[in-house]
Design an enzyme around this catalytic site. Structure first.
Site, PDB file in Angstrom:
ATOM      1  N   ASP A  92      -1.951   6.196  -4.420  1.00 42.31           N
ATOM      2  CA  ASP A  92      -0.907   5.512  -3.727  1.00 42.31           C
ATOM      3  C   ASP A  92      -0.121   4.536  -4.625  1.00 42.31           C
ATOM      4  OD1 ASP A  92      -2.809   3.627  -3.629  1.00 42.31           O
ATOM      5  OD2 ASP A  92      -2.272   3.177  -1.251  1.00 42.31           O
ATOM      6  N   SER A 129       0.810  -1.296   0.015  1.00 50.89           N
ATOM      7  CA  SER A 129       0.046  -0.066   0.119  1.00 50.89           C
ATOM      8  C   SER A 129       0.848   1.308  -0.123  1.00 50.89           C
ATOM      9  CB  SER A 129      -0.953   0.199   1.203  1.00 50.89           C
ATOM     10  OG  SER A 129      -1.893   1.014   1.153  1.00 50.89           O
ATOM     11  N   ASP A 186      -0.257   1.416  -5.086  1.00 48.67           N
ATOM     12  CA  ASP A 186      -1.146   0.322  -5.682  1.00 48.67           C
ATOM     13  C   ASP A 186      -2.469   0.785  -6.182  1.00 48.67           C
ATOM     14  OD1 ASP A 186      -1.838   0.555  -2.962  1.00 48.67           O
ATOM     15  OD2 ASP A 186      -2.833  -1.593  -2.889  1.00 48.67           O
ATOM     16  N   ASP A 244      -5.309   2.039  -4.850  1.00 49.51           N
ATOM     17  CA  ASP A 244      -6.538   1.821  -4.487  1.00 49.51           C
ATOM     18  C   ASP A 244      -6.941   2.864  -3.258  1.00 49.51           C
ATOM     19  OD1 ASP A 244      -4.579   1.300  -2.170  1.00 49.51           O
ATOM     20  OD2 ASP A 244      -5.613  -0.502  -1.345  1.00 49.51           O
TER      21      ASP A 244
END
Length: 573
Positions: free
Chosen positions: A304, A145, A306, A308
């Site tokens: 961010d 993340s 990734d 999400d």
């Protein structure tokens, strides 16, 4: 075994990965070695996350194999059909992410389990979509993340595209923990598995299917067409996965004035322009804000690594830029979506929004003003995904939006996790709407507070590192449970929810049962509707403290928040 025995086992392992072998040959820091070999990475309901390096308490190819061996066992327990459906695997821009993805595929292949591995990095929501699109039995996302560059992680998804629900996650955790020595997990031959189709490489065709679904996120296409070149957007993917599909989604929707922060456009696991690639932090917007002032941007958007989570800064009436909280972003999106759909006559009478238990009550006020329902779930987007699945099966409600305060939002349920790509499109559209009506987003935010009341929320993370950290966190939670809380910030507690015992206790001593799965979390509601909550993190050695206050002015809620924060910090000293 003692940590030194485990350390010797790794150091003397003949086939140890050469990078890890080199690390162990030069690492003589006993404290660091004790941490790396004195425990194993915690595998919980959200998977695992940790520092890169050698040892069972680090992210490396062997702990990846161990986790995947557990997943393979779970899949085998579900029979041959589950093995044929297989696992979709994606990864972000972090160090060793591509290697970890292929290691997972080779472990699955050793068990005869099909895997679909992305050809290059992709956002987490696209992995969630791929699980559903390919009818896979499960999914794996290699990501940490928004953690700093020295971390990586491993998240597991169920067949619905959401993170695994508690029962499956508990079974998986048990299977993972049953693998005593990660060094001994067998892997299949990569060349053979690719040759016979057990490992299949995927890419553009799944992206195109995802982008086709993204079209439905736009609420008012005529508005976007009219304002397409009048809204100035600055976008940064923070060296992560959001660049390609984020830009594709914005272009597809029709936005023509999107300015990319070029210094942060290239995927790079070192995240060289930021100390931590976290879109919650104002510091990550430094370069974006410089560009924004040059192009007179209306909104700044950051995904961010990734993609999400999404952070945003908005232009205010005096031309300055203001960082929004995740709660503010969610509320301004929800308010726009409900208003736009109502104007089009497309707002379902059984519409429902879903939020986590530590998210703002402002969203409740917005939803209720439209005569609709807000549903509250435990923290973790998998619980939002479970509700979406339930509503699809029963037809009881029509899903309108889901969110968590931690910068995660979902608009359309073709994905079953938070999706920053969807949120990019919605925030661009609502910026166009307010600009057309002569308002900055700062004006829109203020108007929302004047209509629904003033709200102020804060999340505080208190770290408990090292081997003793888990015990400290457990003791703090136990003390709070045992001693209780009577008031916070001078406000009396009117109800206390213990999600571990599924019990709600009221000020008069009466109790009722909570209809939630067991979770180590506590929430206290205060006499004016304000609240506080305590929850140990599932992936990091932290207790998260949450507070939400409400009142009639900005000054009032700021004063309340300061008083409540002072009290809440005392409890975790």
């Amino acid at each position: 075994m003692e940590w030194r025995e485990i350390y010797d086992l790794w150091r003397n392992f003949e086939d140890l990965d050469v990078v890890l072998k080199d690390e162990l040959s030069i690492n003589t820091d006993e404290e660091a070695l004790t941490d790396a070999f004195g425990a194993s990475l915690s595998f919980g309901t959200a998977g695992m996350r940790g520092l890169l390096g050698a040892g069972p308490n680090r992210m490396n190819i062997y702990t990846i194999r161990q986790a995947t061996e557990g997943l393979a066992t779970l899949i085998e327990q579900n029979g041959e059909e589950a093995k044929k459906r297989g696992v979709a695997i994606a990864y972000d821009s972090r160090h060793y992410s591509p290697e970890f993805a292929m290691e997972a595929a080779m472990v699955l292949g050793q068990h005869g389990i099909k895997s679909y591995v992305y050809e290059s990095l992709r956002p987490t929501p696209v992995l969630s979509f791929a699980v559903r699109h390919l009818n896979a039995f499960a999914g794996i996302m290699i990501t940490a993340s928004h953690n700093p560059a020295e971390y990586n992680g491993y998240k597991v998804y169920g067949a619905d595209g959401g993170q695994m629900p508690p029962e499956d996650a508990d079974n998986l955790t048990n299977y993972v923990r049953a693998v005593e020595n990660p060094l001994t997990v067998a892997i299949g031959d990569k060349t053979k598995l690719l040759g016979n189709g057990t490992i299949e490489i995927i890419g553009d065709s799944v992206d195109e299917a995802y982008l086709q679904e993204i079209k439905a996120v736009t609420v008012d296409q005529e508005l976007v067409n009219e304002m397409s070149d009048k809204v100035n957007i600055v976008f940064t993917p923070l060296h992560g996965t959001g660049m390609y599909l984020g830009m594709k989604a914005l272009e597809q929707a029709g936005f023509k004035s999107v300015h990319v922060v070029e210094e942060q456009a290239k995927a790079d696991g070192d995240f060289p322009t930021v100390s931590s690639p976290n879109p919650e932090s104002e510091a990550v917007f430094d370069l974006a804000e410089q560009l924004a002032r040059t192009v007179e941007a209306d909104i700044l958007l950051a995904t961010d690594p990734d993609a999400d989570r999404l952070g945003a800064m908005i232009r205010t009436a005096d031309g300055s830029y203001q960082l929004l909280s995740g709660n503010q972003i969610a509320s301004i999106m929800l308010d726009y979506i409900l208003n736009a759909r109502k104007a089009q006559g497309d707002l379902p009478a059984n519409g429902v929004a879903i939020k986590s238990m530590v998210s703002t009550n402002l969203a409740d006020a917005i939803v209720e003003s439209y005569g609709l329902e807000m549903v509250e779930v435990l923290t973790g987007f998998k619980f939002i995904a479970e509700k979406i699945q339930q509503y699809e099966e029963t037809g009881a409600h029509t899903f309108l939006m889901g969110f968590e305060e931690s910068y995660g939002y979902l608009i359309k349920p073709f994905v079953r996790d938070k999706d920053a790509i969807q949120a990019l499109v919605v925030l661009a559209e609502l910026t166009a709407y307010h600009k057309k009506n002569g308002r900055t987003l700062g004006d829109a935010l203020q108007a929302m507070y004047e209509k629904y009341g003033y709200f102020n929320e804060k999340t505080i993370s208190v770290s408990f590192p090292g081997l003793s950290g888990a015990a400290q966190m457990k003791q703090i939670m136990q003390t709070i449970r045992t001693e209780g809380i009577k008031e916070m910030g001078g406000l009396k507690v009117v109800s206390a929810a213990d999600y571990l015992s599924a019990t709600m206790t009221y000020a008069d001593g009466k109790e009722s049962k909570l209809a939630y799965p067991a979770s180590d979390a506590l929430k206290y509601v205060l006499e004016d509707g304000s609240w506080v909550a305590f929850r140990p993190s599932g992936t990091e050695p932290k207790i998260k403290l949450y507070l939400g206050v409400q009142g009639n002015s900005q000054a009032e809620v700021e004063e309340k928040a300061a008083k409540v924060e002072a009290d809440i910090r005392e409890l975790t000293k």
